[in-house]
Scaffold this active site. Structure first.
Site, PDB file in Angstrom:
ATOM      1  N   ASN A  53      -5.006  66.462  85.522  1.00 43.46           N
ATOM      2  CA  ASN A  53      -5.542  65.168  85.089  1.00 43.46           C
ATOM      3  C   ASN A  53      -4.440  64.462  84.301  1.00 43.46           C
ATOM      4  OD1 ASN A  53      -6.934  63.047  83.967  1.00 43.46           O
ATOM      5  ND2 ASN A  53      -8.321  64.305  82.718  1.00 43.46           N
ATOM      6  N   LYS A 101      -4.453  61.543  83.145  1.00 42.83           N
ATOM      7  CA  LYS A 101      -5.028  60.592  82.176  1.00 42.83           C
ATOM      8  C   LYS A 101      -4.298  59.242  82.260  1.00 42.83           C
ATOM      9  CE  LYS A 101      -6.702  64.448  79.542  1.00 42.83           C
ATOM     10  NZ  LYS A 101      -7.151  64.986  78.297  1.00 42.83           N
ATOM     11  N   HIS A 110     -16.003  63.074  82.146  1.00 46.71           N
ATOM     12  CA  HIS A 110     -14.993  63.688  81.270  1.00 46.71           C
ATOM     13  C   HIS A 110     -15.341  63.326  79.820  1.00 46.71           C
ATOM     14  CE1 HIS A 110     -11.202  64.410  79.248  1.00 46.71           C
ATOM     15  NE2 HIS A 110     -10.891  65.215  80.252  1.00 46.71           N
ATOM     16  N   GLU A 114     -13.664  62.317  77.430  1.00 44.11           N
ATOM     17  CA  GLU A 114     -13.072  61.053  76.954  1.00 44.11           C
ATOM     18  C   GLU A 114     -13.888  59.864  77.452  1.00 44.11           C
ATOM     19  OE1 GLU A 114      -9.091  61.925  78.265  1.00 44.11           O
ATOM     20  OE2 GLU A 114      -8.978  63.473  76.726  1.00 44.11           O
ATOM     21  N   GLU A 144     -15.488  72.204  79.816  1.00 40.91           N
ATOM     22  CA  GLU A 144     -14.393  71.788  78.936  1.00 40.91           C
ATOM     23  C   GLU A 144     -14.927  71.582  77.522  1.00 40.91           C
ATOM     24  OE1 GLU A 144     -10.945  69.865  81.100  1.00 40.91           O
ATOM     25  OE2 GLU A 144     -12.368  68.273  80.758  1.00 40.91           O
ATOM     26  N   GLY A 202      -6.872  68.787  74.475  1.00 43.07           N
ATOM     27  CA  GLY A 202      -5.731  68.087  73.898  1.00 43.07           C
ATOM     28  C   GLY A 202      -5.456  68.478  72.458  1.00 43.07           C
ATOM     29  N   SER A 244      -6.694  72.544  76.811  1.00 46.55           N
ATOM     30  CA  SER A 244      -5.438  73.123  76.333  1.00 46.55           C
ATOM     31  C   SER A 244      -4.930  74.291  77.176  1.00 46.55           C
ATOM     32  CB  SER A 244      -5.562  73.537  74.862  1.00 46.55           C
ATOM     33  OG  SER A 244      -5.770  72.393  74.061  1.00 46.55           O
TER      34      SER A 244
END
Ligand code: PGA
Length: 266
Positions: free
Chosen positions: A10, A12, A95, A97, A167, A173, A213
């Site tokens: 991904n 991003k 996701h 985010e 996730e 991250g 991560s």
């Protein structure tokens, strides 16, 4: 039959058109093609069309990071999944985010999962608890709610098209690593819920990934967890050395697994 493992990068909101094209070129030199692994890249939406012309489709499949669930209409600034047909084979949905920064709800997520399936694109449904939910002991509840919420419009014929990515938000991250035990527990909950909703066959067929991560040094910890079918990688997917190394690790695990199965039969 052994399921193919998925390794997803991904990217991003990183890399402009030129940089994406160069990076794809670098990846194509480094990432080996293995029949037992599907390698999927999720670049920015605006680069997808031109990367789809550049990409070797035997080597990589493409995924959208996001899309709107309506097929067309007056939705200024949006891209529909039907516009992405023929360009991507997969699409990330929900996701963290998207949920946390852009306020996507389970209702949006469920509409997007259905839109992807309707357009013959495999949704990768992302679910996971945040750190507060984890600290309050609510992780299982959150995972179950997001899974039930996201899959509410999926029929039992379509469930095998869905990929689930577990996730934990606190591990995305952040460099904070979920333990193998954490991942095992969550994946077990996800499979048992799929069994309840769609039956035993679906529970074993659906591919469940881990993300958060993941890098070259910890990838095998997660690939080794029972019933984990691959990885969703953010930061490390922008490093061709690490990403190609992770694909090799996934392939190595598949070989080991095949050997183990043959030994068991002998
Ligand atoms: P990360 O991102 O690997 O950088 O933690 C994972 C993701 O957001 O899917």
């Amino acid at each position: 039959m052994m399921k193919k493992k998925l390794v997803i990068g991904n990217w991003k909101m990183n890399l402009n058109m030129h940089e994406s094209s160069i990076f794809l070129h670098n990846l194509s030199e480094k990432v080996k093609v293995h029949r037992d692994i599907d390698v999927i890249l999720a670049p920015s939406t605006f680069t997808l069309q031109s990367l789809s012309l550049q990409v070797n489709h035997h080597q990589f499949k493409l995924a959208a990071q996001n899309f709107y669930w309506r097929d067309q209409g007056a939705f200024t600034g949006e891209v529909s999944v039907s516009q992405l047909r023929g360009i991507v084979q997969y699409a990330l949905v929900g996701h963290s985010e998207r949920r946390n920064i852009f306020g996507e709800t389970d209702k949006d997520v469920r509409a997007k999962v259905a839109a992807a399936i309707r357009n013959n694109i495999r949704p990768i449904l992302c679910i996971g608890e945040n750190s507060d939910e984890r600290n309050y002991g609510e992780a299982n509840l959150v995972i179950s709610d997001q899974l039930i919420g996201g899959l509410a419009n999926v029929s039992s014929e379509d469930i095998e098209k869905v990929v689930i990515a577990y996730e934990p938000v606190w591990a995305i991250g952040t460099g904070e690593h979920a333990s193998a035990e954490d991942v095992k527990r969550s994946v077990r909950i996800i499979r048992s819920l799929i069994r309840t909703l769609f039956g035993q066959e679906a529970a074993s067929d659906v591919r469940i990934l881990y993300g958060g991560s993941v890098n070259l040094s910890n990838a095998d910890v997660y690939l080794n967890v029972d019933n984990v079918d691959g990885l969703l990688i953010g930061g490390a997917s922008l490093d061709a050395y690490q990403f190609s190394g992770i694909v090799e690790k996934a392939h190595f695990m598949q070989l080991e697994e095949t050997k183990r199965r043959i030994d068991e039969r002998l």
